[in-house]
Each structure stands twice: as structure tokens, then as C-alpha cells.
Design an enzyme around this catalytic site. Structure first.
Site, mmCIF file in Angstrom:
data_model
loop_
_atom_site.group_PDB
_atom_site.id
_atom_site.type_symbol
_atom_site.label_atom_id
_atom_site.label_comp_id
_atom_site.label_asym_id
_atom_site.label_seq_id
_atom_site.Cartn_x
_atom_site.Cartn_y
_atom_site.Cartn_z
ATOM 1 N N GLY B 49 0.821 -1.356 -0.335
ATOM 2 C CA GLY B 49 0.098 0.049 -0.131
ATOM 3 C C GLY B 49 0.724 1.480 0.215
ATOM 4 O O GLY B 49 1.773 1.647 -0.265
ATOM 5 N N THR B 50 0.399 2.704 -0.905
ATOM 6 C CA THR B 50 1.540 3.599 -0.425
ATOM 7 C C THR B 50 1.246 4.622 0.172
ATOM 8 O O THR B 50 1.505 4.974 1.280
ATOM 9 C CB THR B 50 1.522 3.502 -2.104
ATOM 10 O OG1 THR B 50 -0.095 3.574 -2.402
ATOM 11 C CG2 THR B 50 2.040 2.912 -2.696
ATOM 12 N N THR B 51 0.216 5.263 -0.137
ATOM 13 C CA THR B 51 -0.120 6.793 0.570
ATOM 14 C C THR B 51 -1.374 7.140 1.546
ATOM 15 O O THR B 51 -2.487 6.824 0.736
ATOM 16 C CB THR B 51 0.056 8.264 -0.923
ATOM 17 O OG1 THR B 51 1.135 7.551 -1.286
ATOM 18 C CG2 THR B 51 0.166 9.759 0.499
ATOM 19 N N GLY B 184 3.657 6.369 3.995
ATOM 20 C CA GLY B 184 3.475 5.642 2.838
ATOM 21 C C GLY B 184 4.958 6.125 2.191
ATOM 22 O O GLY B 184 5.487 7.630 1.419
#
Lengths: 230, 268
Positions: B49-51, B184
Site C-alpha cells: 500500500g502506498t500513501t 507510505g
């Protein structure tokens, strides 16, 4: 070494059952009634902090009469059973039937194996979905006897008379106020005093709610619902 | 020697769902530490998962996250949800290895609900934040092998009457932020954006706009962060947490904000 006295198994079970029944009949009663939007639970309980009715899982509630420490233990065990099951499978897989069976097994074992049986009776109720699946009401006795009930159930002191009253007066499709008033009248059958919102603990499983359907009814709302004519 | 009746006093740990699992179903918990050193092949390829970010505003906290999961330079998933409702007054935004992070969020949700049912009252926001920290610490052996989970936690503190937010490090260290935080791969870009745009006591609409703008900036600069996808109709998740609970901002509102921002920047 003196020999222990011989007591026949029949006598032992009879004594235990009598002991448990005595303890339970001293307690105040609880009724549950199916109504239009779900299931209603009404307990005579002057304490606002020590609950007799509680949430177990999304669609499942618990009620206990008798010795507080004993049914509180059962309640916590039920929450654990439901949460572990829901976490390892899915929330929809947690059912009242499995839980009621677990209670039945547990109480049955205690009754036959321990010197002192639990002086409790419990109700496990599950509300159906809005699409019309059925409600379920399980009544489990101190010796593990399990019954499934329809429309209404009662347990605790003088439950027989309360049940008789409910049988005569229950109608299908009552609204919340109607079901509550019926429940309170049923609880008053065996006593002379009038019960007000201060003597009652009331909760519902509301089928129209999302996810967690258990909801306690606060005493201000109870007061309004108990007004005649509502 | 501890008498049997004393057990009830030390049984407080059983308001904890993970403790129940540890005793009765240990196979459902992350494996115990077997870490012996850095794996020479590096971490296995798993979606990340990123941001995710949280911004404090007048009535509470806004939480938001993009919808993309990345696996190296590949898009692993376009519609992943990264903001999870923990209970009625708090939420977790997950960043890092998506699998363990989502499992941690699910365990955390059950943990809070279990405590509430057993004890008959809610944990304090402080208690919830600490509990999440402990769960991240349990994940440390996996983190050392590359499966890092570092969530952002935010909620409404009923006692203090304000929204609060917390960030974590990989060891479970818990740090409270006063205004905003983003975590993230695009977190730094989002924070840079928020640094310029954030003001104290923003109204809901402005707070949402600032939040969405930070996500757009992160998507602009960071490969791993997904921007609003107008073609497929995929927009960031935005949730607000206030005194009266958590609510999702409808996709249409998020779309409106995205379009307004892109318009202002002359790119639509």
C-alpha cells in the site's frame, strides 16, 4: 478410612436440580419477545451498571438469570467463542445455534461433574435479516437442557406464570412500544408493584440496522415508550 | 504461591482478543520470531500500500488514502481500500506490505470490539493507539524480513473533545502529531503539500480539499501512488471522524474536489 456414604445417582441429580432451581427462582425474571423489527429483551434489573442482557455478536444477544458471577462467566465465554469464530471465518458464519450448543454442553458438563451446579438459565437470541429469514430463540437451563422457542420466552423467578400470560396475550407484528408494554405487563403478573423505566433493563436486536444490531434502550426513551397510548 | 481466586485479578489480559487467540487459536496470529538474519534474496515480492494521510480539522480528523497497491514497478491492485474503520470513533490507514497490514487492521478491529463487549465500555483513544503500537511491535520479525507495516491511526478523543492522530515506526514506537501526517511511498510528497496548505481549524470542505490535493501531489511525484482515475471512476478514499462517528465521503464529492483542483491547475 471410613467409607463415603452411598448416594444413588437419581438422588444426587434430583438434589442438584432442586438446588439450582431454588437459586434461579429467587432471581428476577427476563422476557424476550419477537416484534416487527426484531427481538426485544426486557429484564427487571434496578442496576444500570451490572447488565443481565448483552451483545454477543452482530445478530446475537445474550441474557442470563441467576447468579451474576456464573452467567457473567458464560457471557464472556460466548463473546470469545463468537469473536474467534468470526475472525477465523467470516462475520456471517457466527450463529446462535452453535453458541447455544456450546452453552448446553458446558452447563451439562458442569451439572454432571461438579459438586455445585451453576444456578443460571440463559437465553441466546439471533435476529433474522430484513429479507425475511427467521429469528431464533434458544433457552438453555442449568443442566444443559436446550429448547428453541418461538414468538416469546421467559426465564427466572415465576417464569411459568409469565409464560402463561405471554401465551395468552402475544400477537404477531407488534411495534416496539407494544412489545415493550406487553413484556413489562408480563413481568408484573407475579408482583403487586408497578415497574417503571428505573427498574428495567431493555435492549433490542434491530434487524434494520447495519452490522452490529444490538442496541440498549436508554431510560428516557423507555419512559416515552411506556406511556400509555404510544 | 498464587491462590486460585487471585486468577480473576490477573485475567484483565483476556479483555484482549489477541490474548484469547494466543491461548486458544495461536495459528491465527503472525508466526513467532524465527528471524536469524537478513534474507540474501531480499523480501518476497508482495503488494504494498502506498500513501495514506490524516489531517486534523475543526470537528475531528480527515483520513484519506489512494487506491493503488504496487508490487515493485507493477500495479498490483487499482481499487484497494487502505482506510479501515477501527470502531465508531477511529480508523487505521495502512501503509506497507498490504497482506500483513490488512490482517493487522482486521485483528485491531476485532480487538477493539472484543474489549468493548467484554468490558462494557470503549477503550480510550490513548489505549487504542498504544494497543496498535504493541501489534506493530509483534510484527517486527516480519518487518526485518521486508514485510514492513506502518499504519497511521486517527480518531476522535471523547474525553478531550478533539480529533487526534498518531504515526508509528516499525518497532511499534508511537508518536502523536498535532496537525497532519502522511505515510507510505508518497508520504513525503503529501507532507510537503500539506505543509504549505494546512491551516489550524479548517472547516470540513477545506480540510477535504487540502487532503485530496496532498494525495494528488503525491500521485504526481510518486510512482507507487495512484491518482484519481477519471476513466475508470476510481477516486481516493476519504473518511471524516467526528464526535458523531465515522462517515465516508461519497465518491461524487471526492470527484468534485479532484476536478476542482485539476481545473485550478489548468490540467482539465
Amino acid at each position: 478410612m471410613p467409607l463415603p456414604y452411598y448416594v444413588s445417582p437419581e438422588q444426587m441429580m434430583k438434589d442438584k436440580a432442586e438446588y439450582a432451581r431454588k437459586g434461579i427462582s429467587r432471581g428476577k425474571a427476563i422476557v424476550t419477545i419477537e416484534y416487527r423489527d426484531g427481538i426485544l429483551l426486557v429484564a427487571e434489573n434496578p442496576s444500570t451498571l451490572l447488565h443481565k442482557i448483552s451483545e454477543i455478536y452482530d445478530r446475537i444477544a445474550f441474557a442470563g438469570v441467576g447468579k451474576y458471577n456464573e452467567f457473567e462467566n458464560l457471557r464472556v465465554a460466548g463473546v470469545r467463542h463468537a469473536d474467534v469464530k468470526g475472525y477465523s471465518y467470516s462475520r456471517g458464519d457466527v450463529s446462535a445455534k452453535a453458541l447455544a450448543n456450546a452453552y448446553s454442553q458446558g452447563l451439562g458438563n458442569i451439572f454432571t461433574q461438579d459438586i455445585k451446579p451453576f444456578e443460571v438459565e440463559v437465553l441466546v437470541v439471533e435476529v433474522g435479516d430484513p429479507n425475511g429469514s427467521k429469528n431464533e430463540i434458544y433457552h438453555i437451563l442449568y443442566d444443559g437442557t436446550i429448547e428453541d422457542e418461538k414468538n416469546f420466552a421467559a426465564m427466572g423467578g415465576q417464569a411459568d406464570e409469565i409464560r402463561r400470560y405471554l401465551k395468552e396475550n402475544f400477537q404477531e407484528g407488534l411495534d416496539l412500544a407494544g412489545a415493550l408494554q406487553l413484556g413489562v405487563r408480563a413481568l408484573m403478573v407475579t408482583q403487586n408493584k408497578t415497574l417503571t423505566e428505573r427498574d428495567l433493563e431493555v435492549a433490542v436486536l434491530d434487524r434494520n440496522k447495519e452490522r452490529r444490531r444490538f442496541r440498549r434502550i436508554p431510560s428516557e426513551v423507555l419512559h416515552q415508550l411506556l406511556e400509555p397510548g404510544t | 504461591m498464587e491462590a486460585r481466586w487471585q486468577a480473576a485479578f490477573f485475567d484483565y489480559a483476556t479483555s484482549s482478543f489477541s490474548e484469547v487467540l494466543r491461548r486458544s487459536a495461536p495459528h491465527l496470529l503472525p508466526p513467532p520470531s524465527t528471524w536469524t538474519g537478513q534474507d540474501p534474496q531480499g523480501p518476497p515480492p508482495v503488494p504494498h500500500g502506498t500513501t495514506v494521510l490524516a489531517v486534523r480539522y475543526r470537528d475531528g480528523v480527515v483520513m484519506a488514502g489512494d487506491r493503488q497497491a504496487s508490487e515493485g514497478y507493477q500495479v498490483a491492485h487499482r481499487r484497494i481500500e487502505k482506510i479501515f474503520k477501527a470502531d465508531d470513533l477511529s480508523a487505521v490507514g495502512i501503509a506497507g506490505a498490504a497482506g500483513p497490514a490488512m490482517e493487522m487492521a482486521r485483528l485491531f478491529q476485532t480487538e477493539l470490539e472484543h474489549y468493548e463487549k467484554v468490558e462494557g465500555e470503549n477503550l480510550s483513544l490513548e489505549g487504542k493507539a498504544n494497543r496498535l503500537g504493541q501489534m506493530i511491535r509483534v510484527n517486527l520479525p516480519m518487518a526485518m524480513q521486508g514485510l514492513v507495516v506502518v499504519p497511521v491511526f486517527a480518531g476522535f478523543d471523547e474525553k478531550a473533545g478533539v480529533g487526534r492522530l498518531f504515526k508509528y515506526d516499525v518497532t511499534g514506537g508511537r508518536y502523536e502529531e498535532t496537525d497532519y501526517f502522511a505515510q507510505g511511498s508518497g508520504g513525503k510528497d503529501a507532507r510537503d503539500s500539506l505543509k504549505k496548505r494546512f491551516k489550524r481549524d479548517l472547516g470540513k470542505d477545506e480540510a477535504v480539499r487540502v487532503t485530496v490535493e496532498a494525495l494528488l501531489d503525491a500521485a504526481d511525484e510518486d510512482l507507487g501512488t495512484g491518482g484519481p482515475d477519471l476513466m475508470r471512476g476510481i477516486f481516493p478514499t476519504v473518511k471524516t471522524i467526528t464526535r458523531s462517528g465515522i462517515s465516508d465521503l461519497p465518491d461524487d464529492d471526492v470527484r468534485r474536489h479532484c476536478e476542482a483542483i485539476l481545473n485550478d491547475r489548468g490540467r482539465l
